[in-house]
Design an enzyme around this catalytic site. Structure first.
Site, PDB file in Angstrom:
ATOM      1  CG  ASP A 293       1.713 -22.915  32.905  1.00  0.00           C
ATOM      2  OD1 ASP A 293       2.038 -22.709  34.102  1.00  0.00           O
ATOM      3  OD2 ASP A 293       1.248 -24.004  32.530  1.00  0.00           O
TER       4      ASP A 293
HETATM    5  C1  BGC Z   1       1.575 -25.529  35.669  1.00  0.00           C
HETATM    6  C2  BGC Z   1       0.332 -24.745  35.978  1.00  0.00           C
HETATM    7  C3  BGC Z   1       0.413 -24.147  37.356  1.00  0.00           C
HETATM    8  C4  BGC Z   1       1.653 -23.309  37.452  1.00  0.00           C
HETATM    9  C5  BGC Z   1       1.811 -22.613  38.794  1.00  0.00           C
HETATM   10  C6  BGC Z   1       2.835 -24.755  35.988  1.00  0.00           C
HETATM   11  O1  BGC Z   1       3.957 -25.572  35.931  1.00  0.00           O
HETATM   12  O2  BGC Z   1       1.560 -25.901  34.320  1.00  0.00           O
HETATM   13  O3  BGC Z   1      -0.798 -25.564  35.852  1.00  0.00           O
HETATM   14  O4  BGC Z   1      -0.734 -23.402  37.622  1.00  0.00           O
HETATM   15  O5  BGC Z   1       2.778 -24.144  37.252  1.00  0.00           O
HETATM   16  O6  BGC Z   1       2.103 -23.483  39.809  1.00  0.00           O
END
Ligand code: BGC
Length: 762
Positions: A293
């Site tokens: 993530d």
């Molecule tokens: C979130 C994810 C997301 C990623 C990319 C993160 O902060 O937890 O769900 O896919 O950002 O935008």
């Protein structure tokens, strides 16, 4: 004649089974395609250590976290093969420009893969995922995600960070809106539907995009519903509740997974060898890749399991995170650590292999660019029609006293009151990709048209702001209600601030002074329906006491107004059912249907009043609240009513050995009757509970559901069949098996009603 017909039916059924089996195989064929494997190996042989690490490196375009000092240097990094993927590039011209650098100027011409959070639509915004789950209809989810893929790929996005398949049982958690609710059975079905939609029949289709099941794993179990918080849970809970939707996605051929922010039993999920390698690769044979993530590899430092970025890189990587989103940890440290022997070369090759496999499967090497002229910029009418249909089917009618809904013909004045009646951005909901508030038709806009057409007067009063404290608008709102035949209150949450990531709430009532507004308006004594826009279950006890009807509309997307109008006026009947439990009060949270019984269940006690003595008190209960929720899982009314007969089984005893051998099945039926005066549909649900097993089991667990449509007075016998899959429980040694037990089975319209039939498993 009838023999021939029967034979034809059998042939037809077999061909359906066969086609879906064959297409499931085609959908997954990329995972082990010899020609793809050959290309991957050939390419891998030519790659330098730095080029390999480059494939594992993902940046958000324009963020200053890339190599060098930002945007100006990113181009050179692509030339050098130091970047494998970007997120957040949505302009097709830009994506082609960056791709040309990779394809024309880098040594090995490995295409970039562009990813984005396409969560519930790309240009056309559909209802939020929690709303989509309330349709209980995987075909809708598949259609919506297919459209999202068609629109997103037209801008060069071949990878979406969706579906979020986190089970969520705590409405304080803002991200409950991004998933399919509290139940692993329904959650697994929805997970499959999303993957089928995004990835299509073939990943190689230019209109397919790689899906990403996230957030692996148990992110939804954050303590106290606070985002990113700690998770501590038994392996049983993990395996029986939180892992199944991921397993389903993998089984459906999902190309990628995202490792989550939380820790699990002290080990961060982004450094968790057990979940990322032992379970995912070892047990499930997952052949795609895992992305971290955002910054979650770097976050191993604040988690406290690494004291520097190099250690974080090594731990995340060796646990099984293949691609580093935005931590820059792999880029800075992996090559050096490989040279120093701290990271095995073979592990590096394996991660690169997984990423290249997906890039080949998507056909990116052959068709790296996107046709800029074809980018979907305006909303295709056919997609808007699906958006309306999906929204219509996601609304859940929670209360409807005196049949206030559907609204009667011949009303002269309707008052529409509340801060959500005309708030276009809030209709889009969290994560709306390239959604645009300008495309939204609000409830107010739809009702204005309707008023003109049907000849009634619409009085609108905003009343207050969503998070407002001023009562300046209350007088107008009360005056509007006083003049009306019926009042529609449009209340709820601010979608971008209060729902989605980093939007945990410690209070789950109506925000600001909306409850006070509701009470002022209700004091007019007019038939009043609350249209609720929220990304989570709210504690509605006080609101429900004052209004006649409540319809949960979630964040419905671009067609919010037209969809609501059709349901409010009865052109469509409420179709949605809850996929999360609505508590009576915050103190009950977390609350969900599949609970264990405990040693002191307060069976038979009147929980609507406080205990009076020790016999009543020393039970698993509250002294100041009921145990039951306000609206249970599976619940939802519609414009007619149904009656359920007691369920019947075809055997009162069944052999555990036969069940375990897959040779026995149990059939359960119930007769359901439409007892109202309108044609209508109900969602018939199957629940089971096991007693006398080696471990305590939930009193009820969802194991099936079916939608039926009945004319007034009509009845239908509905049949479910269960066997090994439904009855097995996780056993530490032998994995999953059926045990001798007493089996209770319900066929019911929600998780709290019905009487069970009992069968002995022996
Ligand atoms: C979130 C994810 C997301 C990623 C990319 C993160 O902060 O937890 O769900 O896919 O950002 O935008």
């Amino acid at each position: 004649m009838s023999k021939i017909r029967n034979a034809l039916v059998v042939v037809l059924l077999w061909s359906i089974v066969l086609t879906s089996f064959v297409s499931a195989q085609t959908r997954k064929s990329w995972t082990k395609a010899p020609e793809i494997e050959r290309k991957v190996e050939a390419l891998l042989k030519q790659m330098t250590l730095e080029e390999k690490v480059g494939q594992l490196n993902q940046y958000s375009y324009g963020m200053p976290t890339g190599p060098g000092t930002g945007r100006s240097k990113v181009e050179e990094a692509i030339q050098r093969g130091e970047i494998g993927s970007f997120l957040n590039v949505t302009d097709p011209v830009l994506s082609n420009r960056l791709q040309h650098i990779a394809m024309d100027q880098s040594r090995l011409k490995i295409p970039l893969i562009f990813g984005l959070d396409v969560i519930h639509g790309y240009r056309t915004t559909f209802p939020v995922p929690l709303a989509l789950s309330a349709t209980w209809d995987p075909t809708i989810v598949q259609r919506v995600s297919r459209i999202a893929a068609e629109e997103a790929t037209s801008s060069g996005i071949r990878w979406t960070f969706s579906p979020m398949v986190d089970i969520a049982r705590d409405p304080r958690w803002g991200r409950i809106v991004e998933g399919a609710g509290e139940d692993p059975y329904l959650g697994s079905m929805m997970a499959r539907a999303y993957v089928r939609g995004y990835q299509g029949e073939n990943l190689n289709d230019p209109q397919s995009m790689a899906a990403c099941a996230k957030h692996y794993v148990a992110y939804g179990a954050a303590e106290a519903g606070r985002d990113y918080n700690t998770v501590d849970m038994s392996e049983r809970q993990l395996r029986e509740v939180y892992l199944p939707p991921f397993h389903a996605a993998v089984d459906e051929g999902v190309a990628t997974l995202m490792a989550s922010f939380n820790s699990i039993n002290g080990v961060p999920a982004s450094a968790n060898q057990f979940t990322l390698t032992q379970v995912l690769r070892g047990e499930w044979d997952f052949r795609g890749f895992v992305v971290s993530d955002w910054g979650s590899v770097g976050e191993l430092i604040p988690h406290g399991v690494a004291n520097d970025l190099a250690t974080a890189a090594r731990k995340g990587f060796l646990a099984g995170v293949d691609m580093d989103m935005e931590s820059n940890a792999y880029f800075e440290h992996l090559a050096g650590m490989t040279k120093a022997g701290q990271v095995p070369q073979a592990a590096l090759d394996q991660a690169v292999r997984r990423i290249l496999r997906v890039k080949f499967a998507l056909g990116l090497f052959d068709r790296p660019y996107v046709d800029e002229k074809n980018a979907v910029t305006t909303l295709p009418p056919a997609n808007v029609a699906v958006a309306r249909d999906a929204a219509e089917k996601s609304f859940v009618l929670l209360k409807n006293d005196a049949s206030v809904l559907p609204l009667q013909k011949g009303m002269r004045t309707v008052a529409l009151i509340g801060p959500l009646a005309d708030s276009a951005p809030d209709m889009l909901g969290a994560w709306s990709a390239r959604g645009d508030a300008k495309d939204v038709v609000t409830l107010k806009a739809a009702l204005e048209k309707r008023a003109e057409r049907d000849g009634f007067r619409l009085i609108y009063a905003k009343g207050t702001e969503i998070r407002g404290t001023s009562e300046a608008g209350f007088a107008d709102a009360a005056a509007a209600a006083a003049q009306a035949d019926v009042v529609l209150l449009a209340l709820g949450e601010d979608a971008s601030w209060m729902t989605g990531e980093a939007a945990s709430r410690a209070f789950i009532d109506l925000p600001g002074n909306q409850q006070q507004l509701l009470e002022r308006v209700a004091a007019a004594g007019k038939p009043t329906a609350l249209v609720l826009f929220s990304g989570r279950p709210l504690a509605l006890t006080s609101a429900a006491a004052r209004v006649n009807a409540i319809i949960e509309a979630w964040s419905p997307g671009v067609q919010a107004g037209p969809a609501l109008e059709r349901v409010l006026f009865g052109e469509a009947a409420p179709y949605g059912r809850l996929t999360v439990t609505f508590p009576r009060s915050l103190g009950q949270v977390p609350i969900y249907h599949s609970v264990l019984n405990t040693g002191r269940p307060p069976v038979g006690l009147d929980l609507t009043r406080p205990p009076t003595d020790g016999n009543e008190k020393f039970k698993s209960r509250y002294i100041d609240e009921q145990n039951v929720p306000l609206y249970p899982f599976g619940f939802g009314l519609t414009y007619t009513t149904f009656d359920y007969s007691a369920p019947q089984v075809d055997a009162k005893e069944i052999s555990v050995d036969q069940l375990n051998a897959g040779r026995a099945k149990l059939s359960i039926t119930a007769e359901i009757k439409n007892t109202g005066s309108r044609r209508g549909e109900d969602l018939v649900q199957l629940y089971i509970g096991l007693r006398g097993t080696s471990v305590a089991r939930p009193v009820r667990q969802l194991k099936g559901f079916r939608r039926i449509a009945l004319a007034p007075g009509e009845s239908q016998r509905v049949e479910f069949t269960i066997g090994r899959d439904e009855l097995s429980i996780w056993q530490r040694d032998t994995k999953y098996a059926v045990e001798p037990a007493e089996l209770n089975i319900w066929i019911a319209p929600n998780a709290q009603s019905g009487t069970p039939v009992t069968v002995t498993l022996k």
